[in-house]
Design a protein around this motif. Sequence first.
Motif, mmCIF file in Angstrom:
data_model
loop_
_atom_site.group_PDB
_atom_site.id
_atom_site.type_symbol
_atom_site.label_atom_id
_atom_site.label_comp_id
_atom_site.label_asym_id
_atom_site.label_seq_id
_atom_site.Cartn_x
_atom_site.Cartn_y
_atom_site.Cartn_z
ATOM 1 N N THR A 116 0.825 -1.211 0.000
ATOM 2 C CA THR A 116 0.000 0.000 0.000
ATOM 3 C C THR A 116 0.859 1.260 0.000
ATOM 4 O O THR A 116 0.363 2.347 -0.208
ATOM 5 C CB THR A 116 -0.967 0.033 1.208
ATOM 6 N N GLU A 117 2.152 1.104 0.245
ATOM 7 C CA GLU A 117 3.013 2.294 0.285
ATOM 8 C C GLU A 117 3.918 2.421 -0.933
ATOM 9 O O GLU A 117 4.411 3.499 -1.223
ATOM 10 C CB GLU A 117 3.822 2.301 1.588
ATOM 11 N N MET A 118 4.185 1.303 -1.619
ATOM 12 C CA MET A 118 5.041 1.407 -2.809
ATOM 13 C C MET A 118 4.165 1.600 -4.039
ATOM 14 O O MET A 118 3.270 0.810 -4.302
ATOM 15 C CB MET A 118 5.922 0.172 -2.945
ATOM 16 N N ARG A 119 4.493 2.665 -4.737
ATOM 17 C CA ARG A 119 3.598 3.147 -5.770
ATOM 18 C C ARG A 119 3.209 2.100 -6.816
ATOM 19 O O ARG A 119 2.039 1.936 -7.155
ATOM 20 C CB ARG A 119 4.235 4.361 -6.445
ATOM 21 N N ARG A 120 4.208 1.364 -7.328
ATOM 22 C CA ARG A 120 3.872 0.485 -8.444
ATOM 23 C C ARG A 120 2.966 -0.661 -7.995
ATOM 24 O O ARG A 120 2.017 -1.027 -8.649
ATOM 25 C CB ARG A 120 5.135 -0.019 -9.136
ATOM 26 N N ARG A 121 3.298 -1.222 -6.832
ATOM 27 C CA ARG A 121 2.455 -2.305 -6.312
ATOM 28 C C ARG A 121 1.069 -1.775 -5.998
ATOM 29 O O ARG A 121 0.064 -2.441 -6.202
ATOM 30 C CB ARG A 121 3.068 -2.846 -5.023
ATOM 31 N N TRP A 122 1.053 -0.567 -5.492
ATOM 32 C CA TRP A 122 -0.215 0.067 -5.132
ATOM 33 C C TRP A 122 -1.071 0.221 -6.382
ATOM 34 O O TRP A 122 -2.267 -0.061 -6.379
ATOM 35 C CB TRP A 122 0.125 1.427 -4.527
ATOM 36 N N LEU A 123 -0.431 0.660 -7.461
ATOM 37 C CA LEU A 123 -1.178 0.860 -8.713
ATOM 38 C C LEU A 123 -1.670 -0.466 -9.276
ATOM 39 O O LEU A 123 -2.765 -0.553 -9.818
ATOM 40 C CB LEU A 123 -0.309 1.590 -9.733
ATOM 41 N N ASN A 124 -0.847 -1.513 -9.116
ATOM 42 C CA ASN A 124 -1.273 -2.835 -9.586
ATOM 43 C C ASN A 124 -2.464 -3.326 -8.783
ATOM 44 O O ASN A 124 -3.449 -3.826 -9.338
ATOM 45 C CB ASN A 124 -0.131 -3.850 -9.450
ATOM 46 N N ALA A 125 -2.357 -3.177 -7.457
ATOM 47 C CA ALA A 125 -3.461 -3.611 -6.593
ATOM 48 C C ALA A 125 -4.718 -2.813 -6.938
ATOM 49 O O ALA A 125 -5.829 -3.348 -6.979
ATOM 50 C CB ALA A 125 -3.089 -3.418 -5.127
ATOM 51 N N ARG A 126 -4.520 -1.549 -7.234
ATOM 52 C CA ARG A 126 -5.642 -0.675 -7.565
ATOM 53 C C ARG A 126 -6.313 -1.119 -8.875
ATOM 54 O O ARG A 126 -7.539 -1.198 -8.969
ATOM 55 C CB ARG A 126 -5.110 0.752 -7.689
ATOM 56 N N ALA A 127 -5.463 -1.452 -9.863
ATOM 57 C CA ALA A 127 -6.011 -1.877 -11.155
ATOM 58 C C ALA A 127 -6.776 -3.197 -10.993
ATOM 59 O O ALA A 127 -7.853 -3.378 -11.581
ATOM 60 C CB ALA A 127 -4.880 -2.026 -12.169
#
Length: 376
Positions: A116-127
């Motif tokens: 939830t804090e690292m942007r790329r993983r966050w964006l993947n989780a979001r997608a």
Amino acid sequence: MSQAAGAFSGARRIVFKVGSALLVDAETGSANRAWLEAFCADAAALRAAGKQVLVVSSGAVALGRRRLGLTGRKTTLPEKQASAAAGQSLLMHAWEQAFAPHDIGVAQILLTRDDTEMRRRWLNARATTETLMGLGVVPVVNENDTVVTEEIRYGDNDRLAARVAQMAGADLLVLLSDIDGLYTADPRKNPQAQHIPLVSEITPEIAGMAEGANAAAGVGTGGMATKIAAARIARAAGCATLITLGSRPRPLTAIADGEKATLIEAGASPAAAYKAWIAGSLAPQGWVTIDAGAAKALASGKSLLSAGVRAIEGPFDKGDAVRVRDETGREVARGIVRYDSADAQRIAGLRSDAIEAELGFTEGPMIHADDLAVAN
Ligand SMILES: Nc1ncnc2c1ncn2[C@@H]1O[C@H](COP(=O)(O)OP(=O)(O)O)[C@@H](O)[C@H]1O
Ligand SMILES: N[C@@H](CCC(=O)OP(=O)(O)O)C(=O)O
């Protein structure tokens, strides 16, 4: 209508945080089916009324502990993690079964604080979350306890739920608790404590009322302090927080009916907060230079299409934040780019319908309007 009931009726996308105490029957140590059935019946009605529902569910450790025969004594961290591994499948099974009569599918998402804090993983989780919501499935999120150590875990699911609300662009976070809201002090210790129906701002005084976890309380962790911390995260993301008693016979209908709850108002709208996050919190990785027509389109709220892109300065990856400037060099926006710098270079100046022929795939616009924070 109470403020909490009004916020609930008006919400479009709601994250429900369900604590271990609600999910796990204290006597048998197994999933509390009757409660799950009531929750899912209410959630199905909300969906039928056009709302989108996400669940952040605790309970894996408590369920797994029983499965592994670790009840009745203090467990070590590795034992807790083993319990989470064993209990998570029981937990998902319980959710599957409870939603099945309503023809609603569920999908498991396990996150860590890093995610939830690292942007790329966050964006993947979001997608992924967005895709699941589009498919009409209810995401059921929990912390990925088996891979986190004490120092890097949320531990409580209150703050995780707030991050999920932020990630999903939810407008309401509902923390279903063993208490019907925030009081001026812990009512278990201070019977004179007064219930607070509405919090417009989280002042130090408000934060001071909430006490942390009571170790003697049983299966839950967190206490009221983590709920206020969660509300702070949600508030900054444009999401309101509602804290209420989860054990009512129809737990969600009760909220709509105006039963006692605390509403902590949001700071701004989720969309505005998301744009502020792009503009302020992400470190930009490169530049995209655009022509005058594109600059005009951006100013009127449109997406940045490859056709209007003049130059790319990287390197950056897909999903990175980039700065956008016009041909005079003035920064006009920041946004999350949908192509890495090499691909962006190749499609700069191309019309949208030529992208696929050039790259073999298309991700649509260079930067979608939703992911653009345009300078005033
Ligand atoms: N100011 C307060 N108002 C309400 N409850 C409080 C307050 N301070 C501490 N608490 C305690 O927090 C508890 C809720 O937290 P917790 O047991 O962790 O719930 P959950 O299992 O739902 O996460 C309440 O039962 C209450 O004893
Ligand atoms: N991830 C953990 C949940 C942590 C926890 O106990 O949270 P909570 O009961 O909401 O205070 C689990 O699934 O057991």
